[in-house]
Motif scaffolding. Structure first.
Motif: not given
Length: 213
Positions: A113, A59-60, A111
């Motif tokens: 952030n 999921r990077q 992901e």
């Protein structure tokens, strides 16, 4: 399908096919000024998931490529002055900036952030596609852990039928990765040194620091 963009007729057909594929939520491989990239519409979650699955990188979140500097304003909440200066100096080109993306964006890149890595590549084929598709999630066109593809043919050897359309423009002339700068803190930080040197960056933003050992 692989289209040889060194042929004018094939280039036109290939770019049209790539634009259609992206708008349909499919993957395409396209040349950039660093290495070949595999991309998908940044605002189509299942297409981004297909991209991550094709690469095998979990999921990077992938970087986002855009076809115009003006597009950047629509992706970010606020753009630091240092970011504007760096974009003015080095875009289009091998500079990736990490900035806080607008919380209202309807996308799912993985992901993140709350941040996104954005670049405007200096390659006519890529720019022609991006100006029609809008922002694309793009990662290097290879399986995670494998060598980066320097031609569309090499990308096809690794990604095969996961990709709808391959745009071949010949070997990458200068396959050095982009320089990545994190602009989310008070002081700009180089997190990956690449095609643009720290000296060149400091000519534009003198207080930039490097996290690279």
């Amino acid at each position: 399908m692989l289209y040889d963009c060194r042929s004018l007729a094939d280039r036109d057909r290939g770019i049209a096919a790539a634009i259609e594929a992206v708008k349909n939520g499919e993957l395409v491989v396209l040349p950039t000024d660093t290495v070949y990239g595999v991309g998908a519409d940044a605002f189509t979650p299942f297409a981004v998931k297909a991209l991550l699955d094709a690469k095998g990188q979990g999921r990077q979140a992938p970087p986002v490529l855009i076809g115009s500097r003006h597009t950047l304003d629509g992706l970010v909440f606020t753009l630091p002055r240092a970011a504007r200066d760096l974009v003015e100096a080095f875009w289009p080109g091998p500079l990736t900036i990490v900035v806080e993306h607008s919380p209202s964006l309807q996308w799912d890149l993985g992901e993140t952030n709350g941040v996104v890595a954005v670049r405007m590549p200096l390659h006519p084929v890529a720019l022609e596609v991006l100006r029609e598709t809008g922002p694309m999630a793009v990662s290097s066109a290879n399986k995670t852990g494998q060598p980066a593809a320097l031609t569309a043919e090499q990308a096809r050897d690794q990604l095969a039928y996961a990709v709808r359309c391959y745009l071949e423009a010949g070997p990458c002339p200068d396959p050095v990765p982009s320089t990545i700068i994190d602009l989310t803190g008070e002081v700009p930080q180089v997190v990956r040194e690449g095609a643009i040197s720290l000296t060149e960056l400091r000519d534009v933003v003198p207080d930039i620091e490097s996290q690279v050992a």
